[in-house]
Write an enzyme that holds these catalytic residues in place. Structure first.
Site, PDB file in Angstrom:
ATOM      1  NE  ARG A  76      -3.895   0.120   0.672  1.00 57.05           N
ATOM      2  CZ  ARG A  76      -4.954  -0.169  -0.058  1.00 57.05           C
ATOM      3  NH1 ARG A  76      -5.193   0.503  -1.189  1.00 57.05           N
ATOM      4  NH2 ARG A  76      -5.769  -1.157   0.297  1.00 57.05           N
ATOM      5  CG  HIS A 180      -2.471   2.944  -8.090  1.00 55.81           C
ATOM      6  ND1 HIS A 180      -2.564   3.782  -7.012  1.00 55.81           N
ATOM      7  CD2 HIS A 180      -3.680   2.349  -8.218  1.00 55.81           C
ATOM      8  CE1 HIS A 180      -3.783   3.684  -6.490  1.00 55.81           C
ATOM      9  NE2 HIS A 180      -4.473   2.828  -7.203  1.00 55.81           N
ATOM     10  CD  GLU A 280      -4.509   5.359  -9.812  1.00 52.42           C
ATOM     11  OE1 GLU A 280      -4.592   4.336 -10.538  1.00 52.42           O
ATOM     12  OE2 GLU A 280      -5.309   5.593  -8.884  1.00 52.42           O
TER      13      GLU A 280
END
Length: 306
Positions: A76, A180, A280
């Site tokens: 993450r 991302h 992104e």
């Protein structure tokens, strides 16, 4: 937990590296760069950049304080590589959807083990390339064959990431993807994105309806949009401005989970939505790409100063 797989063994030979070394983060192997001008950390699983900072500066990327470095688990924060599809497979165009053989979001590249292809160093920059041969080892996840090459170039100017896909199959290959990028902010309510004004976008939180952006993008809660734009962007946060310049992309995804979704996310503190955002660089929605046999496409972004 999904199995951590790679289609080829990792190269361990360090060569004559001056600034790059092998390290272990949790249970994952990584390359750590300590250059006089900058530092960076790149995890082999997912070809996942988790840290970049010029000398005497804080991290340019956001990494969750509860991120876990475990085989088969997506990390993450940093810059996950979503490939060979972006988001929910069922929300992709039919040509992309036909190749996905699982319902898992964001493809398999971000939990696969990539192979070290090259390390190049100089007095001014370091370039590292990692490769993923998506062959029969991934046949239960994806009906395609391709080579993905992720190249990271670090310098005092910033970080440049290029993801090149080459179709190795006999048939046309349709795919979507995204770099991302998680970025930090001191306050999401005082953060804005410049460069998307007058762009069309799909609001995935409003039944995937289409809208037009007027002026800067601000954050007032959960945000999940796919913009039709290839313009250079400025992400303005309290005390700093970052520029994102894309290549090979006509779509940009803007995301922040807001308070309610943040409470449901794994490896994500409940209040962390206040101090991060994702911008992104993508080939998403109608911007998916199709390659004939042997053709290649490069998606890239340069993250730099204003």
């Amino acid at each position: 937990m999904p199995e951590n797989r790679s289609s080829s063994p990792r190269t361990r030979t360090p060569g004559q590296w001056s600034f790059t070394r092998w390290v272990t983060l949790g249970h994952l192997e990584a390359l750590e760069v300590h250059h006089p001008l900058f530092s960076a950390t790149l995890v082999l699983q997912g070809a996942h950049l988790v840290r970049f900072a010029p000398a005497d500066e804080t991290d340019w990327l956001w990494l969750s304080p509860t991120a876990r470095f475990e085989p088969g688990r997506a990390i993450r924060g940093g810059i996950p590589l979503c490939w060979p599809w972006f988001g929910d497979p069922s929300r992709n165009p039919p040509a992309v959807r036909r190749h996905a053989l699982t319902h898992d979001a964001h493809g398999f590249a971000r939990t696969a083990l990539w192979a070290l292809a090259d390390v190049r160093e100089s007095a001014h920059e370091v370039e590292i390339s990692l490769s993923l041969n998506a062959n029969q080892d991934f046949a239960d996840l994806w009906a395609g064959r391709a080579l993905a090459l992720a190249t990271f170039r670090f310098s005092v100017r910033g970080v440049e990431l290029a993801l090149t896909t080459t179709n190795l199959s006999e048939h046309p290959l349709a795919f979507s993807q995204a770099l991302h990028t998680y970025l930090p902010t001191a306050d999401i309510t005082r953060t804005r994105i410049l460069g998307l004004g007058h762009s069309q976008y799909i609001d995935t939180l409003d039944d995937w309806s289409e809208h037009t952006q007027y002026g800067p993008v601000y954050f007032t809660g959960e945000t999940d949009r796919i913009y039709e734009s290839a313009e250079p962007l400025q992400v303005v946060t309290p005390g700093r401005t970052r520029t994102l310049t894309a290549v090979g992309s006509d779509s940009t995804v803007v995301w922040n989970p807001g308070p309610e979704k943040a409470a449901r996310l794994s490896d994500f503190p409940d209040s962390a939505w206040k101090t991060m955002l994702c911008v992104e660089t993508a080939n998403a929605g109608g911007d998916y790409r199709v390659l004939n046999k042997g053709q290649s496409h490069t998606l890239g972004v340069l993250i730099g100063r204003k």
